[in-house]
Design an enzyme around this catalytic site. Structure first.
Site, PDB file in Angstrom:
ATOM      1  N   HIS A   1      57.656  91.360 167.789  1.00 33.25           N
ATOM      2  CA  HIS A   1      58.372  92.618 167.525  1.00 33.25           C
ATOM      3  C   HIS A   1      59.894  92.465 167.568  1.00 33.25           C
ATOM      4  O   HIS A   1      60.425  91.583 168.220  1.00 33.25           O
ATOM      5  CB  HIS A   1      57.910  93.734 168.485  1.00 33.25           C
ATOM      6  CG  HIS A   1      58.301  93.556 169.917  1.00 33.25           C
ATOM      7  ND1 HIS A   1      57.610  94.153 170.946  1.00 33.25           N
ATOM      8  CD2 HIS A   1      59.315  92.860 170.522  1.00 33.25           C
ATOM      9  CE1 HIS A   1      58.189  93.848 172.090  1.00 33.25           C
ATOM     10  NE2 HIS A   1      59.219  93.057 171.866  1.00 33.25           N
TER      11      HIS A   1
ATOM     12  N   ASP B   1      66.478 100.445 171.367  1.00 34.84           N
ATOM     13  CA  ASP B   1      65.301 101.158 171.858  1.00 34.84           C
ATOM     14  C   ASP B   1      65.470 101.637 173.299  1.00 34.84           C
ATOM     15  O   ASP B   1      66.418 101.247 173.996  1.00 34.84           O
ATOM     16  CB  ASP B   1      64.050 100.267 171.744  1.00 34.84           C
ATOM     17  CG  ASP B   1      64.264  98.866 172.293  1.00 34.84           C
ATOM     18  OD1 ASP B   1      65.318  98.609 172.909  1.00 34.84           O
ATOM     19  OD2 ASP B   1      63.384  98.012 172.104  1.00 34.84           O
TER      20      ASP B   1
ATOM     21  N   ASP C   1      54.911  89.177 170.704  1.00 33.06           N
ATOM     22  CA  ASP C   1      54.034  89.646 169.616  1.00 33.06           C
ATOM     23  C   ASP C   1      54.810  89.769 168.300  1.00 33.06           C
ATOM     24  O   ASP C   1      54.318  90.337 167.333  1.00 33.06           O
ATOM     25  CB  ASP C   1      53.359  90.969 169.985  1.00 33.06           C
ATOM     26  CG  ASP C   1      54.366  92.110 170.198  1.00 33.06           C
ATOM     27  OD1 ASP C   1      55.587  91.892 169.997  1.00 33.06           O
ATOM     28  OD2 ASP C   1      53.930  93.212 170.570  1.00 33.06           O
TER      29      ASP C   1
ATOM     30  N   GLU D   1      55.977  97.281 167.222  1.00 34.38           N
ATOM     31  CA  GLU D   1      54.814  96.469 167.559  1.00 34.38           C
ATOM     32  C   GLU D   1      54.033  96.135 166.284  1.00 34.38           C
ATOM     33  O   GLU D   1      54.243  96.760 165.235  1.00 34.38           O
ATOM     34  CB  GLU D   1      53.932  97.254 168.544  1.00 34.38           C
ATOM     35  CG  GLU D   1      54.655  97.696 169.822  1.00 34.38           C
ATOM     36  CD  GLU D   1      55.011  96.565 170.780  1.00 34.38           C
ATOM     37  OE1 GLU D   1      55.427  95.479 170.323  1.00 34.38           O
ATOM     38  OE2 GLU D   1      54.892  96.776 172.001  1.00 34.38           O
TER      39      GLU D   1
HETATM   40  P1  PGA Z   1      62.715  89.185 176.092  1.00 24.26           P
HETATM   41  O1  PGA Z   1      62.207  90.288 175.076  1.00 24.26           O
HETATM   42  O2  PGA Z   1      64.127  88.931 175.721  1.00 24.26           O
HETATM   43  O3  PGA Z   1      62.591  89.800 177.455  1.00 24.26           O
HETATM   44  O4  PGA Z   1      61.847  87.992 175.896  1.00 24.26           O
HETATM   45  C1  PGA Z   1      62.529  90.140 173.737  1.00 24.26           C
HETATM   46  C2  PGA Z   1      62.033  91.330 172.961  1.00 24.26           C
HETATM   47  O5  PGA Z   1      61.032  91.931 173.372  1.00 24.26           O
HETATM   48  O6  PGA Z   1      62.648  91.661 171.953  1.00 24.26           O
END
Ligand code: PGA
Length: 271
Positions: A144, A67, A142, A149
């Site tokens: 994802h 992404d 969340d 999302e």
């Molecule tokens: P993070 O994010 O590694 O900063 O916790 C993980 C994600 O959003 O996939």
């Protein structure tokens, strides 16, 4: 699904890096799907160490990142023009330290003037490369994967998405605040591979650490498959799946004893 629980972040990172390195060694021209965020930083550091000290060779490897924020980007020819793009993150954390060819790196272009066309093009590039051999994934609080999302279809493809408040807050705390960029200036949209795109990877490697991820990891692995926790689609994947957790992230798993037992047995029998 192999669920591996390690003592701490460092051990989790080393285990994950070893899995990636094994793929690179077995198939030098493999296609890796890569992720950003705080979680994979240790994994990338370990890969860089293996490159420097053990000669792990990335010269034939192709990568596709999950992404990118819309509205930001980086020109890899001018790598010191820094911003908070995921392209910059990847360059700083991994690409500039290893011998990967620039033309083999793919990251959605946050500066594209035609995002929808670009998303289609990105999907085509993955197909042209022969598909992804191993997709590395974190998990958002969340639930994802990438920026899929809650509410994203489990069959979704690469597309433009709006970020949730939670994701904006988490990423502000992790990255933007340190760069003195205000929360209101953060990009609110992103391009992300879809859940359907991710599920086509032949193998999946998901990593998570810290108590803050314990609830969502339990929902993802042991709860119902639902578009409200898009990573729960892991339960539908038909290829190889390895989930590597530190003990805090694993702490709310109901079947934790069974996962540990399976790992011990596999080790014992050399499976
Ligand atoms: P993070 O994010 O590694 O900063 O916790 C993980 C994600 O959003 O996939």
């Amino acid at each position: 699904m192999d669920i591996i629980i390690r003592e701490n972040y460092e051990q989790m990172s080393k285990y994950a890096a070893q899995i990636i390195a094994n793929v690179v060694r077995t198939k030098p021209n493999c296609v890796l799907g890569l992720a950003t965020g705080s979680t994979p930083i240790g994994t990338y550091r370990e890969l860089v160490r293996m490159h420097r000290e053990e000669g792990l060779d990335f010269s034939e490897v192709t990568t596709f990142n999950l992404d990118e924020y819309l509205g930001v980007g980086i020109d890899l020819d001018k790598p010191y023009h820094l911003d908070q793009s995921y392209a910059r993150f990847m360059y700083e954390e991994l690409f500039k330290h290893i011998n990967i060819k620039k033309e083999n790196i793919h990251i959605p272009d946050g500066l594209t003037t035609n995002p929808n066309e670009h998303c289609k093009w990105y999907e085509e590039q993955i197909k042209k490369a022969g598909g992804i051999d191993l997709q590395l994934l974190g998990i958002g609080r969340d639930g994802h994967w990438g920026f899929n999302e809650p509410g994203s279809s489990l069959g979704s493809r690469t597309r433009v998405v709006a970020l949730t408040e939670q994701t904006l807050n988490d990423n502000y705390e992790a990255f933007y605040k340190k760069a003195n960029i205000s929360r209101s200036e953060m990009p609110h949209f992103a391009i992300t591979m879809g859940i359907g795109t991710i599920l086509e990877a032949r193998n999946i490697l998901m990593i998570a650490n810290g108590a803050g991820k314990a609830d969502v990891v339990a929902k993802c692995l042991e709860g119902p498959v639902t578009s409200q926790i898009t990573s729960s689609a892991i339960q539908l994947h038909s290829g190889g799946i390895t989930v590597v957790l530190d003990k805090e992230a694993a702490s709310k798993l109901k079947n934790i004893d069974y996962y540990r037992h399976v790992e011990t047995l596999k080790h014992q029998y050399g499976l």
